[in-house]
Design an enzyme around this catalytic site. Structure first.
Site, PDB file in Angstrom:
ATOM      1  N   ASP A 132     -13.796 -25.287  10.431  1.00  0.00           N
ATOM      2  CA  ASP A 132     -13.457 -24.389  11.539  1.00  0.00           C
ATOM      3  C   ASP A 132     -14.141 -23.033  11.413  1.00  0.00           C
ATOM      4  OD1 ASP A 132     -11.841 -26.500  12.184  1.00  0.00           O
ATOM      5  OD2 ASP A 132     -10.092 -25.278  12.650  1.00  0.00           O
ATOM      6  N   ARG A 166      -0.389 -12.207   6.003  1.00  0.00           N
ATOM      7  CA  ARG A 166      -1.328 -11.841   7.064  1.00  0.00           C
ATOM      8  C   ARG A 166      -1.614 -10.344   7.154  1.00  0.00           C
ATOM      9  NH1 ARG A 166      -2.642 -16.500   5.956  1.00  0.00           N
ATOM     10  NH2 ARG A 166      -2.394 -18.175   7.461  1.00  0.00           N
ATOM     11  N   ASP A 181       0.029 -16.272  13.835  1.00  0.00           N
ATOM     12  CA  ASP A 181      -0.961 -15.540  13.047  1.00  0.00           C
ATOM     13  C   ASP A 181      -1.824 -14.612  13.886  1.00  0.00           C
ATOM     14  OD1 ASP A 181      -0.141 -16.449  10.601  1.00  0.00           O
ATOM     15  OD2 ASP A 181      -1.638 -18.029  10.437  1.00  0.00           O
ATOM     16  N   SER A 189      -1.131 -29.534   9.283  1.00  0.00           N
ATOM     17  CA  SER A 189      -1.837 -28.310   8.890  1.00  0.00           C
ATOM     18  C   SER A 189      -1.151 -27.702   7.674  1.00  0.00           C
ATOM     19  CB  SER A 189      -1.804 -27.320  10.059  1.00  0.00           C
ATOM     20  OG  SER A 189      -2.346 -26.073   9.686  1.00  0.00           O
TER      21      SER A 189
END
Length: 420
Positions: free
Chosen positions: A15, A95, A124, A180
């Site tokens: 990705d 994050r 996110d 994921s």
């Protein structure tokens, strides 16, 4: 005229490799890649060469584990934060650190934008961008998954793999996992794919190859309990089993101990900030132990009203972390209160780990507020508590209830307690 510079969160996978090349071509920009080591234990060897072959002019590979543990995980643990009663906020708390470092790099390199690969449906994207708004409001945000051009060009992985082959981008395409994953020092999370069915049992023994990266299933844990001591100073764990450790080492040691005994496993349906419900499976072995032990030492050393005040703010604090408001003034204000509340949270906690459970096995502190002479059911030699005083205490607290009953009578009770 010089090209604009863009800093991209980069892992070297399919990705982000596609993102790096696509953004470079679409925006005619100079790309600076950034990879943060926050305990995910990914293989970082060869990442610099791969990034440059993909089109990056430079790459930063920064070990942020110490900062993550000391400046993010520990303050959050002092606050007792847990989202919706279950989630230890492992992804959420990472994050703002990643975004902060990206902002620092952007300022250093003279970049005008930062890019990320978060989707338009997740949390996110919010966390990255709110942090950027707080620290560098002038930076542009590039989020290709919210760009229709990108989605039209890459409707699936097959198109991404073909693109990399055409561009000679060195990626190793593998079969997509049926879910994921996101891992760091605090936890590992699993979502999407087969987990989108909330009836699917992620704890079934047949799935232990999938959901046992940091911990075993409780039934596979040792048949013998293990005792662990944690020493706290001002709300921070400074030693495990009598050995002084840095925050990073504390997390690493507790992860191994907790993982061995299958503690900290969570399967929940949570409410995302963007509005939808999402099912997540989490392993947080070390964080679960630290959270539990911290509460135990607080129970011994923290004033009742201070504890209750801080506890009333836990849902709000957890929500702020989950939603990405780490650098918001209200989170900083709550943190100041939390820090003040922790000044006497010092002592030792002993816990017992057994088959997925964390059990209190002892607490002690040089600043303990627990007085056995006052609490005893026997005669109080200090005479600090006069039981006769309770009569007036109860009578005064019951005054409004008696007045209310005299005015409204039994009708005030309504249907409370009556079965229908």
């Amino acid at each position: 005229m010089a090209k604009q510079k863009i800093v991209l969160a980069y892992s070297g996978g399919l990705d982000t490799s596609v993102l790096l090349s696509w953004i470079k071509d679409t925006y005619d920009a100079e790309m600076i890649a950034f990879c943060a080591n926050i305990g995910q234990e990914d293989e970082l060897k060869g990442l610099e060469k791969k990034a440059k072959q993909t089109g990056a002019s430079k790459i930063y590979i920064d070990d942020l584990q110490d900062e993550f543990a000391a400046d993010f995980i520990y303050p959050m643990m002092q606050a007792g934060a847990i989202y919706e009663g279950q989630y230890f906020l492992g992804t959420s708390i990472a994050r703002p650190l990643i975004a902060k470092r990206m902002v620092e790099i952007a300022k250093k390199e003279g970049a005008t934008a930062i890019g990320h690969g978060a989707t338009g449906k997740g949390n996110d994207q919010v966390r990255f961008e709110l942090t950027t708004a707080a620290l560098a409001p002038d930076l542009e945000i590039i989020a290709p998954w919210r760009d229709e051009r990108f989605r039209n060009e890459f409707p699936g992985r097959a198109e991404m793999i073909a693109y990399c082959a055409e561009k000679k981008i060195p990626v190793q395409a593998s079969a997509k996992k049926p879910f994921s994953m996101d891992r760091n020092l605090l936890h590992i999370s699993y979502e999407a794919g087969i987990l989108e069915d909330p009836w699917f049992d992620a704890g079934d023994k047949k799935n232990k190859d999938y959901f046992t990266v940091l911990s075993v299933f409780p039934e596979d844990a040792p048949d013998k309990a293990e005792y662990v001591t944690l020493d706290f100073v001002k709300g921070n764990c400074v030693a495990v089993n009598g050995k002084e450790l840095s925050p990073l080492k504390v997390m690493q040691v507790l992860n191994k101990l907790g993982g061995k005994h299958g503690v900290g496993r969570v399967d929940m349906v949570e409410n995302r900030f963007v509005g939808m419900k999402s099912r997540g499976v989490y392993e947080t072995p070390g964080g679960a132990i630290l959270h539990f032990a911290h509460r135990q030492i607080e129970s011994l050393t923290m004033d009742r009203e201070v504890m209750h005040l801080r506890d009333s703010l836990i849902p709000k604090y957890a929500e702020l972390v989950y939603n990405g408001f780490w650098y918001a003034p209200e989170r900083l204000a709550i943190q100041a209160l939390v820090t003040e509340s922790q000044k006497n949270v010092t002592g030792t906690v002993r816990v017992k780990l057994f088959k997925g459970g964390i059990h209190a096995a002892g607490r002690k502190s040089p600043v303990s507020l627990y007085n056995p002479h006052i609490a005893t059911m026997e005669a109080d030699p200090t005479k600090a508590y006069n039981q006769d005083d309770a009569t007036g205490f109860i009578r005064l607290n019951g005054l409004r209830l008696r007045v209310n009953s005299q005015v409204n009578g039994a009708k005030n009770l309504g249907s409370v307690g009556k079965a229908k």
